[in-house]
Design a protein around this motif. Structure first.
Motif, PDB file in Angstrom:
ATOM      1  N   GLU A 157       1.014  -1.215   0.130  1.00  0.00           N
ATOM      2  CA  GLU A 157      -0.006   0.031  -0.004  1.00  0.00           C
ATOM      3  C   GLU A 157       0.826   1.329   0.119  1.00  0.00           C
ATOM      4  OE1 GLU A 157      -2.249   0.559   3.528  1.00  0.00           O
ATOM      5  OE2 GLU A 157      -3.688   2.135   2.508  1.00  0.00           O
ATOM      6  N   LEU A 158       1.773   1.362   1.090  1.00  0.00           N
ATOM      7  CA  LEU A 158       2.453   2.585   1.074  1.00  0.00           C
ATOM      8  C   LEU A 158       3.725   2.612  -0.078  1.00  0.00           C
ATOM      9  CD1 LEU A 158       2.984   2.697   4.739  1.00  0.00           C
ATOM     10  CD2 LEU A 158       1.467   3.901   3.447  1.00  0.00           C
ATOM     11  N   ASN A 159       4.146   1.322  -0.495  1.00  0.00           N
ATOM     12  CA  ASN A 159       5.273   1.492  -1.590  1.00  0.00           C
ATOM     13  C   ASN A 159       4.724   1.924  -2.885  1.00  0.00           C
ATOM     14  OD1 ASN A 159       8.255   0.711  -1.927  1.00  0.00           O
ATOM     15  ND2 ASN A 159       7.119  -0.314  -3.554  1.00  0.00           N
ATOM     16  N   PHE A 160       3.754   1.111  -3.025  1.00  0.00           N
ATOM     17  CA  PHE A 160       2.791   1.426  -4.433  1.00  0.00           C
ATOM     18  C   PHE A 160       1.539   2.345  -4.392  1.00  0.00           C
ATOM     19  CE2 PHE A 160       5.466  -2.528  -5.524  1.00  0.00           C
ATOM     20  CZ  PHE A 160       6.322  -1.966  -6.603  1.00  0.00           C
ATOM     21  N   GLU A 161       0.404   1.634  -3.876  1.00  0.00           N
ATOM     22  CA  GLU A 161      -0.817   2.237  -4.052  1.00  0.00           C
ATOM     23  C   GLU A 161      -0.787   3.591  -3.660  1.00  0.00           C
ATOM     24  OE1 GLU A 161      -4.151  -0.695  -2.816  1.00  0.00           O
ATOM     25  OE2 GLU A 161      -2.580  -2.180  -3.183  1.00  0.00           O
ATOM     26  N   LYS A 162      -0.264   3.836  -2.476  1.00  0.00           N
ATOM     27  CA  LYS A 162      -0.716   5.466  -2.254  1.00  0.00           C
ATOM     28  C   LYS A 162       0.210   6.532  -2.813  1.00  0.00           C
ATOM     29  CE  LYS A 162      -3.073   5.808   2.314  1.00  0.00           C
ATOM     30  NZ  LYS A 162      -4.126   5.127   2.011  1.00  0.00           N
ATOM     31  N   LEU A 163       1.157   5.692  -4.025  1.00  0.00           N
ATOM     32  CA  LEU A 163       1.986   6.561  -4.688  1.00  0.00           C
ATOM     33  C   LEU A 163       1.415   6.351  -6.125  1.00  0.00           C
ATOM     34  CD1 LEU A 163       5.410   5.749  -3.000  1.00  0.00           C
ATOM     35  CD2 LEU A 163       4.578   7.992  -3.451  1.00  0.00           C
ATOM     36  N   GLN A 194       7.546   9.354   1.935  1.00  0.00           N
ATOM     37  CA  GLN A 194       6.902  10.634   1.500  1.00  0.00           C
ATOM     38  C   GLN A 194       5.581  10.214   2.335  1.00  0.00           C
ATOM     39  OE1 GLN A 194       5.656  11.397  -2.284  1.00  0.00           O
ATOM     40  NE2 GLN A 194       8.086  11.652  -3.246  1.00  0.00           N
ATOM     41  N   VAL A 195       4.802   9.139   1.815  1.00  0.00           N
ATOM     42  CA  VAL A 195       3.615   8.884   2.112  1.00  0.00           C
ATOM     43  C   VAL A 195       3.386   8.719   3.768  1.00  0.00           C
ATOM     44  CG1 VAL A 195       1.724   7.191   2.007  1.00  0.00           C
ATOM     45  CG2 VAL A 195       3.318   7.624  -0.029  1.00  0.00           C
ATOM     46  N   ARG A 196       4.282   8.178   4.331  1.00  0.00           N
ATOM     47  CA  ARG A 196       4.295   8.110   5.608  1.00  0.00           C
ATOM     48  C   ARG A 196       4.276   9.301   6.438  1.00  0.00           C
ATOM     49  NH1 ARG A 196       5.510   3.289   8.355  1.00  0.00           N
ATOM     50  NH2 ARG A 196       5.781   1.527   7.014  1.00  0.00           N
ATOM     51  N   PHE A 271       6.270   9.693 -13.997  1.00  0.00           N
ATOM     52  CA  PHE A 271       6.488   8.808 -12.934  1.00  0.00           C
ATOM     53  C   PHE A 271       5.055   9.023 -12.233  1.00  0.00           C
ATOM     54  CE2 PHE A 271      10.874  10.755 -12.687  1.00  0.00           C
ATOM     55  CZ  PHE A 271      11.493   9.333 -12.765  1.00  0.00           C
ATOM     56  N   PRO A 272       4.345   7.981 -12.065  1.00  0.00           N
ATOM     57  CA  PRO A 272       3.112   7.956 -11.590  1.00  0.00           C
ATOM     58  C   PRO A 272       2.645   8.771 -10.427  1.00  0.00           C
ATOM     59  CG  PRO A 272       3.943   5.574 -11.389  1.00  0.00           C
ATOM     60  CD  PRO A 272       5.002   6.528 -11.577  1.00  0.00           C
ATOM     61  N   PHE A 273       3.684   9.275  -9.462  1.00  0.00           N
ATOM     62  CA  PHE A 273       3.636   9.892  -8.241  1.00  0.00           C
ATOM     63  C   PHE A 273       3.592  11.481  -8.403  1.00  0.00           C
ATOM     64  CE2 PHE A 273       7.974   8.678  -8.064  1.00  0.00           C
ATOM     65  CZ  PHE A 273       7.940   7.387  -8.262  1.00  0.00           C
ATOM     66  N   THR A 274       4.123  11.786  -9.621  1.00  0.00           N
ATOM     67  CA  THR A 274       4.449  13.188 -10.044  1.00  0.00           C
ATOM     68  C   THR A 274       3.663  13.692 -11.443  1.00  0.00           C
ATOM     69  OG1 THR A 274       6.615  12.693 -10.693  1.00  0.00           O
ATOM     70  CG2 THR A 274       6.604  13.746  -8.599  1.00  0.00           C
ATOM     71  N   GLU A 275       3.458  14.876 -11.496  1.00  0.00           N
ATOM     72  CA  GLU A 275       2.579  15.272 -12.588  1.00  0.00           C
ATOM     73  C   GLU A 275       2.631  16.955 -12.612  1.00  0.00           C
ATOM     74  OE1 GLU A 275       1.792  13.699 -15.362  1.00  0.00           O
ATOM     75  OE2 GLU A 275       1.159  15.597 -16.091  1.00  0.00           O
ATOM     76  N   LYS A 312      -3.557  13.155  -6.814  1.00  0.00           N
ATOM     77  CA  LYS A 312      -4.030  12.012  -6.328  1.00  0.00           C
ATOM     78  C   LYS A 312      -3.217  11.329  -5.067  1.00  0.00           C
ATOM     79  CE  LYS A 312      -5.570   9.958 -10.623  1.00  0.00           C
ATOM     80  NZ  LYS A 312      -5.602   8.774 -11.668  1.00  0.00           N
ATOM     81  N   VAL A 313      -1.836  11.704  -5.157  1.00  0.00           N
ATOM     82  CA  VAL A 313      -1.182  11.093  -4.212  1.00  0.00           C
ATOM     83  C   VAL A 313      -1.336  12.312  -2.994  1.00  0.00           C
ATOM     84  CG1 VAL A 313       1.444  11.254  -3.346  1.00  0.00           C
ATOM     85  CG2 VAL A 313       0.713  10.162  -5.676  1.00  0.00           C
ATOM     86  N   LEU A 314      -1.177  13.356  -3.249  1.00  0.00           N
ATOM     87  CA  LEU A 314      -1.800  14.290  -2.119  1.00  0.00           C
ATOM     88  C   LEU A 314      -2.924  13.971  -1.401  1.00  0.00           C
ATOM     89  CD1 LEU A 314      -0.825  17.780  -3.629  1.00  0.00           C
ATOM     90  CD2 LEU A 314       0.446  16.591  -1.734  1.00  0.00           C
ATOM     91  N   LYS A 315      -3.874  13.581  -2.174  1.00  0.00           N
ATOM     92  CA  LYS A 315      -5.259  13.315  -1.659  1.00  0.00           C
ATOM     93  C   LYS A 315      -5.456  12.093  -0.930  1.00  0.00           C
ATOM     94  CE  LYS A 315      -8.565  14.926  -5.122  1.00  0.00           C
ATOM     95  NZ  LYS A 315      -9.369  14.473  -6.242  1.00  0.00           N
ATOM     96  N   MET A 316      -4.478  11.043  -1.369  1.00  0.00           N
ATOM     97  CA  MET A 316      -4.556   9.564  -0.547  1.00  0.00           C
ATOM     98  C   MET A 316      -3.777  10.028   0.761  1.00  0.00           C
ATOM     99  SD  MET A 316      -4.021   6.753  -3.388  1.00  0.00           S
ATOM    100  CE  MET A 316      -2.864   7.446  -4.586  1.00  0.00           C
TER     101      MET A 316
END
Ligand code: DAH
Length: 362
Positions: A157-163, A194-196, A271-275, A312-316
């Motif tokens: 979840e933290l390594n992939f999904e929330k990113l 980041q997510v943590r 990168f999926p986590f940045t746009e 999406k990353v910020l929101k999650m």
């Protein structure tokens, strides 16, 4: 004794007297001879017992006192006691001499020759990867960042999904992973920190962190790949964060590491986590951007990936993208070191060959 005449008695006593005197002289000579060859305290104790102990001849003489007439006794006693005192003095003098000799020997043995060369102690030093991490940490601490760390065993979840890398996302192929269980793996990057951090800050506080640490990929080791390597993640989240903040920050990193005259450029990337996402290049320090073998004639060297944090990353992670924006970046520490020092094989960092490590002594 009653059968002896008075004269006999004195004669007898006289003989004893004379004999005792002679005896003492002989003993004294023997004592001196014995002392001359004594080498240590133990031997000296034996001699003391022999010449002055209860069973010593001189101690036996006193027993004759009672056979002497009253007027003879003081002289006799004095003679024996004086002899004992002389014997004792001789022994004690020898004791002092032995002590001194022992001390002299010890001092001679323990003499420090200050003219000798000192032994060649090998001092360790900080590993080059840790040196680069420390250098980057120093720079960012100076800009008000906090250092954060996360676990090397991470959840999916933290390594992939929330990113923004859901289970069926094609970008997961970019990072062949080492799974431990269905939902746990060795982290493939430092981005989960980041997510943590955002989750821990509860969507409220601004974030300014860098996160150094080890990461793992299912790669076969070769000159440019390693199943374990080192990254430094960076994340800034605040209310007015723009791409120019990111550019200024990354320019400072490039100049800190490669010299004050360096320039950087952004190339679009994904990168999926940045746009949007970018690859960051720095002008080649070797040719000053003119083109050489190191930069493959391009004048630029790619140093890191970065981008504006995906909504999406910020929101999650609990941040409202209408209020907060952010930028993030990921630095490969080995890659930086290889570029900076012209190291051609990533495996040198891990094999602990002192000939390699010693070149980076600070
Ligand atoms: N996580 C990426 C990797 O391992 C590196 C990276 C790129 C991190 C861009 C970022 C980023 O935070 O914005 O390849």
């Amino acid at each position: 004794m009653s059968s002896l005449s008075c004269e006999d008695f004195f004669y007898l006593l006289g003989v004893i007297h004379v004999n005792v005197k002679e005896k003492i002289n002989t003993l004294e000579k023997k004592l001196k001879a014995a002392l001359a060859s004594v080498e240590n305290q133990a031997q000296l104790q034996e001699i003391k017992a022999e010449f002055l102990g209860k069973k010593a001849e001189i101690s036996q003489f006193m027993k004759h006192m009672k056979d002497l007439p009253d007027e003879e006794r003081p002289a006799f006693g004095q003679m024996v006691n004086e002899a004992k005192k002389r014997f004792s003095d001789l022994i004690e003098a020898q004791r002092e001499a032995i002590k001194k000799a022992e001390l002299d020997a010890l001092l001679r043995k323990e003499t420090v020759d200050v003219t000798l060369d000192a032994p060649d102690y090998t001092l360790g030093s900080t590993h080059i990867l840790n040196q680069i991490i420390e250098e980057i940490e120093d720079l960012f601490i100076g800009m008000g960042y906090l250092i954060k760390e996360g676990p090397e065993i991470e959840t999916d979840e933290l390594n992939f999904e929330k990113l923004n890398l859901p289970k069926d996302h094609p970008a997961r192929d970019m990072q062949d992973s080492l799974y431990i269980g269905n939902e746990t793996l060795l982290r493939t990057h430092t981005s989960p920190v980041q997510v943590r951090t955002m989750l821990a800050y509860g969507g409220e506080k601004p974030v300014k962190i860098i996160c150094p640490g080890k990461v793992y990929r299912r790669d076969d080791d070769d000159a440019t790949h390693s199943h374990q390597f080192t990254q430094i993640e960076g994340l800034v989240v605040d209310k007015d964060t723009t791409m120019s903040d990111m550019k200024g920050t990354l320019l400072a990193v490039a100049r800190h590491l490669f010299g004050p005259d360096r320039e950087i450029r952004f190339r679009p990337d994904y990168f999926p986590f940045t746009e949007p996402s970018v690859e960051v290049d720095v002008t080649c320090a070797n040719c000053d951007g003119k083109g050489c073998n190191i930069c493959k004639q391009t004048g630029y060297i790619e140093i890191l990936g970065a981008g504006m944090v995906n909504d999406k990353v910020l929101k999650m992670s609990g941040y409202d993208p209408k209020i907060y924006q952010g930028f993030a970046f990921g630095i490969g520490v080995e890659r930086l070191a290889m570029l900076k020092y012209g190291i051609e094989d990533i495996r040198h960092f891990y094999t602990n060959d002192l000939r390699f490590n010693k070149q980076f002594k600070r």
